[in-house]
Design an enzyme around this catalytic site. Sequence first.
Site, short mmCIF file in Angstrom:
data_model
loop_
_atom_site.label_atom_id
_atom_site.label_comp_id
_atom_site.label_asym_id
_atom_site.label_seq_id
_atom_site.Cartn_x
_atom_site.Cartn_y
_atom_site.Cartn_z
N HIS A 1 13.65 55.77 13.12
CA HIS A 1 13.85 54.56 12.31
C HIS A 1 14.87 53.61 12.92
O HIS A 1 14.70 52.40 12.90
CB HIS A 1 14.28 54.96 10.90
CG HIS A 1 14.49 53.81 9.98
ND1 HIS A 1 13.46 53.01 9.53
CD2 HIS A 1 15.62 53.30 9.43
CE1 HIS A 1 13.95 52.07 8.74
NE2 HIS A 1 15.26 52.21 8.67
N THR B 1 -0.47 55.44 7.70
CA THR B 1 0.31 55.87 6.53
C THR B 1 1.70 55.25 6.48
O THR B 1 2.28 54.89 7.51
CB THR B 1 0.47 57.41 6.56
OG1 THR B 1 0.87 57.79 7.88
CG2 THR B 1 -0.80 58.12 6.17
N ARG B 2 2.23 55.16 5.26
CA ARG B 2 3.62 54.74 5.03
C ARG B 2 4.19 55.61 3.91
O ARG B 2 3.47 55.99 2.99
CB ARG B 2 3.68 53.27 4.57
CG ARG B 2 3.22 52.24 5.61
CD ARG B 2 4.21 52.11 6.74
NE ARG B 2 3.87 51.09 7.73
CZ ARG B 2 3.18 51.31 8.85
NH1 ARG B 2 2.68 52.50 9.11
NH2 ARG B 2 2.98 50.33 9.70
N LYS C 1 2.89 63.26 12.11
CA LYS C 1 3.21 61.91 12.62
C LYS C 1 4.71 61.70 12.43
O LYS C 1 5.25 61.97 11.35
CB LYS C 1 2.41 60.87 11.84
CG LYS C 1 2.75 59.44 12.21
CD LYS C 1 1.96 58.46 11.34
CE LYS C 1 2.73 57.20 11.08
NZ LYS C 1 2.08 56.31 10.11
N HIS D 1 -0.10 49.01 10.67
CA HIS D 1 -1.09 50.00 11.12
C HIS D 1 -0.45 51.38 11.35
O HIS D 1 0.75 51.56 11.20
CB HIS D 1 -1.82 49.51 12.36
CG HIS D 1 -0.93 49.24 13.53
ND1 HIS D 1 -0.07 48.16 13.56
CD2 HIS D 1 -0.72 49.91 14.70
CE1 HIS D 1 0.59 48.18 14.71
NE2 HIS D 1 0.22 49.23 15.41
C1 LIG Z 1 6.09 52.17 12.69
C2 LIG Z 1 6.37 51.65 11.31
C3 LIG Z 1 6.61 52.53 10.27
C4 LIG Z 1 6.91 52.06 9.00
N1 LIG Z 1 7.09 52.96 7.98
C5 LIG Z 1 7.27 52.50 6.72
C6 LIG Z 1 7.32 53.42 5.63
O1 LIG Z 1 7.19 54.63 5.82
N2 LIG Z 1 7.46 52.92 4.38
C7 LIG Z 1 7.56 51.58 4.15
O2 LIG Z 1 7.69 51.18 2.99
N3 LIG Z 1 7.50 50.68 5.16
C8 LIG Z 1 7.36 51.11 6.43
N4 LIG Z 1 7.26 50.23 7.47
C9 LIG Z 1 7.49 48.80 7.22
C10 LIG Z 1 6.27 48.09 6.68
O3 LIG Z 1 5.10 48.54 7.29
C11 LIG Z 1 6.48 46.59 6.89
O4 LIG Z 1 7.73 46.24 6.28
C12 LIG Z 1 5.38 45.77 6.25
O5 LIG Z 1 4.11 46.17 6.71
C13 LIG Z 1 5.61 44.28 6.55
O6 LIG Z 1 4.60 43.53 5.93
P1 LIG Z 1 4.34 42.01 6.30
O7 LIG Z 1 3.36 41.50 5.34
O8 LIG Z 1 5.66 41.33 6.44
O9 LIG Z 1 3.74 42.06 7.80
P2 LIG Z 1 2.22 42.33 8.25
O10 LIG Z 1 1.59 43.40 7.46
O11 LIG Z 1 2.27 42.49 9.73
O12 LIG Z 1 1.48 40.97 7.88
C14 LIG Z 1 1.76 39.76 8.51
C15 LIG Z 1 0.43 39.06 8.76
O13 LIG Z 1 0.68 37.73 9.17
C16 LIG Z 1 -0.30 37.38 10.11
N5 LIG Z 1 0.17 36.22 10.87
C17 LIG Z 1 1.22 36.15 11.70
N6 LIG Z 1 1.35 34.92 12.22
C18 LIG Z 1 0.37 34.17 11.69
C19 LIG Z 1 -0.03 32.81 11.84
N7 LIG Z 1 0.63 31.96 12.63
N8 LIG Z 1 -1.13 32.40 11.16
C20 LIG Z 1 -1.80 33.25 10.34
N9 LIG Z 1 -1.46 34.54 10.19
C21 LIG Z 1 -0.39 35.00 10.83
C22 LIG Z 1 -0.46 38.66 10.93
O14 LIG Z 1 -1.68 38.69 11.64
C23 LIG Z 1 -0.36 39.73 9.86
O15 LIG Z 1 -1.64 40.11 9.39
C24 LIG Z 1 6.97 50.68 8.76
C25 LIG Z 1 6.71 49.77 9.80
C26 LIG Z 1 6.41 50.26 11.07
C27 LIG Z 1 6.14 49.27 12.18
#
Ligand SMILES: Cc1cc2nc3c(=O)[nH]c(=O)nc-3n(C[C@H](O)[C@H](O)[C@H](O)COP(=O)(O)OP(=O)(O)OC[C@H]3O[C@@H](n4cnc5c(N)ncnc54)[C@H](O)[C@@H]3O)c2cc1C
Length: 380
Positions: free
Chosen positions: A267, A48-49, A263, A45
Amino acid sequence: MQNYDVIIVGAGSMGMAAGYYLAKQGMRTLMIDAFDPPHTMGSHHGDTRIIRHAYGEGKQYVPLALRAQQLWSELEQACGIPIFAKTGVLNAGPLNCPFLNEIRVSAEQYSLPLEVLNADEVMQRWPGINLPTDYYGCLEPTSGVLYSENGIRAYRELALSSGATLLTNTPVTQLEPAGNGFIVHTESTSYHGDKVLLSAGAWNGSLLDSLGLSIPLTPTRKTVAWFGADENQYSADGFPAFIVRLHDSMFYGFPSFDGSGVKIGRHDGGHAIDPDKLERTFGTYLSDEGDVRSFLETYMPGAAGPLRQGKVCIYTMTPDEHFVIDRHPEHPQLVFAAGFSGHGFKFASAIGEATSQLLVEGSSSLDLSVFSWKRFSCPS
Ligand SMILES: Cc1cc2nc3c(=O)[nH]c(=O)nc-3n(C[C@H](O)[C@H](O)[C@H](O)COP(=O)(O)OP(=O)(O)OC[C@H]3O[C@@H](n4cnc5c(N)ncnc54)[C@H](O)[C@@H]3O)c2cc1C
């Protein structure tokens, strides 16, 4: 018990994209999420990224970044909502900075457009930036900003219209290997999947532990904040997304979109947390605002206006900050995508596609071997 070709545990950044590419290939796909994606409880959330192609974390990421960019643009065309803004990305740091050096090497090796500017040239072009004279900048003009929540919304819509099923607000409580498949348990119901994609973000570690696979994944509390900024200097019409590597810290940020303010986030650093007990109030620690405000006051003073809003989000760190995408060694019908360490979102489209290929065809067109979990296994 209902049976699916593939069950996706966690339909966030990686899982929702994979859901679309699986359903598009005719797989009976069930996506289960603990919340209602996009949402504010995980890692995606804050609107933006940044997406970059010439990659400071290692040139091995470049093919993945280029494929991801192509898929994001296909997604934008298919869904009709904004996914990408070509603001350019300015990387700045000291003259001897290894991160900037790797960006230059990546750009050269893959013939990517990159403008290398000394500190004076950076400050002339963007008067909103102050850089020390022994710093320089690398502008990647073709990269920019992804609207992360829109990306997940768009993949969700396309996955559902391609035949996938989505269960929201349904935490998976247990993964039980069953013959060549898996039984996926939730509080009320259990489902059988021939294959499973585990993409539960900050919760991956505990689910993998329960399957006897211990990978060093550290969920970490991170914050971002929006500050009132001089629109003449920092509007997205002329100001790029940015990453500034200082000697002992690293900051990244976004221009002001339609008056949103700048924003910005830090890091490096952050507090290791249990994602179920995360302190979600921005401002709990003085450093939530203090770190980024002092960066802005020194390097971008026209963007150090009043705090507009702040958010708390989660990085899931690995020790080397590289991803872990692999099969479970004892249950190869389970593929997991984990440890995206604060730079994973930009790749979600390509990782969704690649993990869908791993599950359907047994291998992916992009080489994922650098992300094997085995680099963390103890020699026997
Ligand atoms: C502040 C911030 C800035 C960032 N900036 C950048 C950037 O500029 N560029 C970039 O490339 N990346 C950036 N990132 C990193 C990037 O956002 C993350 O690496 C990426 O979103 C991770 O994706 P994910 O699918 O692993 O996690 P998520 O998108 O969190 O998805 C995981 C999902 O699993 C679900 N879940 C968890 N446990 C369970 C369960 N037991 N049962 C069912 N569902 C479950 C959750 O509800 C969630 O929806 C940033 C991250 C943050 C926090």
